[in-house]
Scaffold this motif. Sequence first.
Motif: not given
Length: 699
Positions: A238-252, A386-397
């Motif tokens: 779960w920590f890596w999911l949260v971290g990956a979500t934030y790191l992926a969304q920083f530029p946007a 979980f990191m892949v799930l983070s990417a998919i969920a972020g893109a879906f939202m």
Amino acid sequence: MSAGLLRVLIKRRFWPLFISQFLGAANDNLFKNAMAILVIYRLGEQSPIAPQVLVSLAAGLFILPFFLFSATAGQIADRFEKSNLIRLVKFMEILIAALGAWSLLLPSIPGMLAVLFLLGTQAAFFGPLKYAILPEQLAMDELVDGNAAIEGGTFLAILLGTITGGILVLQEDGTTVIGILVVSLAVIGFTASLFLPRAHSGNKSVTINPNFVRETGNVLGMVRRRRDLLLSVLGISWFWLVGATYLAQFPAFAKDVLHADEQVVTLMLTVFSVGIGIGSVVCTRLLKGEISARHVPFAALFMSLFAFDLWLTGLGLANGQTATAIMPLQEFLTHLSSWRVLGDLLLLAVAGGIYIVPLYTILQSRSQEAERARMIAANNIVNAAFMVLSAIAGAFMLALGFSVPEVFLAVAIATLVVAVYICGLLPDALLKGFFAWSLKRLYRVEVKGLENLKAAGEKAVLVVNHVSFLDAILLAAFLPRKPTFAVNSFIARLWWVRPFLAVVEAYPMDPANPMSTKGLIHAVREGRTCVIFPEGRITVTGALMKIYEGPGMIADKADAPLVPVRIEGAEFTPFSRLKGKVRQRWFPKITVTIQPACRFDIPDDIKGRARRQKIGVALYDVMSRMMFETSNSQRTLFEALLEARRTHGPGASAVEDVNRKPLSYNRLVAGSLALGRRITQGTKSGEVLGLMLPNANGA
């Protein structure tokens, strides 16, 4: 940096591993970010595939080996000696880095993608090795510090690699510089691994199964059979999911919400990475070498709190921002809201560091050595999922029209749900942390001699003087383990005691029934730490009450050491039974002193009642000696008088003369000071002061 963390970092058994993993993480992100920038800004037009798709493909290729090879990597790490395997994996990194330098110089996009896949494969094989070797190279009380160094170092390495790759690759001869760097870092990392001491021999019974699909199912099944390890793996993931979500969304987030340039993205990444490092160091200070998850619920709650505040800040900026011009870093830092964003990111990351370190430590310490690497491999597989799930969920939202702050809100809500779930799993850890924090501030609690408890081992009987109703709460909150409390069965039935018993391991027993101790003896034999009050009740005199031999018999039958513990100061609170005998106050300082363990030296041929009597006498001697040794026996008579005045109050009666006329502590102190002045003045003037002493006849 804490002293314990520094001691671990300079150990011959640890620093080669730390340098190898630090440079490996930096190298992966150096190449990955350099490739992403190069493809987006220079090479995208040369490829029939859109640059954004290529970057996403690159990220997927780097994660894919964790699904394919983690199970096999875990098998190999458990089968063979780990230090030589680490050297082999680090040598392969040199070859992969050389191929990466070649692909950059050409430049070749397919070559770069192949190198990313190989780097992911190398990382997949290195992960089980570096985490599984830690418990072999470090003592258990060093494991928290070791994991803190690994986690903090990994995020700082990611930061340095990402920033360096982004800055250098577009400069003149940038690809050449990057190529030299990746090879150099790989060579230095391999050189460091040569200094790693030899680890334990591998488990020869492990069979290498080439069917990675079946073996992936096997290692995941191994974790599922251990609930404590499964929960640790899910918490880490779960920590890596949260971290990956934030790191992926920083530029946007920086561009569309903060209206800031790419330097702000780098600053946000820096703040987040530094926060993880700070949180890891703070965790070592909080735990002090103890392997415990008691801070994890609080850390998860704080992660959700700062995630909510980040959403609120972003929402306010999105609604109130009218200008569309992109701000440079200098202008961004002039806004108060910008500092709130950075503060939220920093504190969220600090909480994340406190959250993640204990979970990795628990996963390592509670795994059997023969299968530890496969447990780590299973963790890596779930992390990647979980990191892949983070990417998919972020893109879906985002595809559904969510804004970046709304994505952060979804993460905050999900983290809060996870935090509440963790609190439900660890109610004792949550309440232990709350009581420790509260008692520390109310009573300035000081615990001495924790090293004596550590030296006694897990199987021990703690015998404690009983001075107040706070005693059990104090011990439950500040003892580093989760001890078993022997509780009078009558007391255990009281309504106000039941909530406390729900969050500790309590063993109700009848002091009048010798048979009731059998279960407690069995628990201690199995390796439990048991806490017993030998007096059986709270003191009503301030001194030791009658000592029952039961705790001594339990230690004797279970072949366990006795650890004397003294609680001092709680008798002055209203929670004691000394009202009217001492001056009570709400918040006196409380000290808990743990003495070295001891054992009874009673011949085996002494049996039955005679043995019980000897153990009872020996236990009383242990408790009496504890009371003396933990008292300040080196103070002067006048210092004792001053302490008595503080204890009983300045107006309390101290002595009486032959006419039963009382003299208060205040008057006694004043008289002592006056006498001291007369002695001093008389000595200076040459006077001889005579002391009236009784003669042999009493005259």
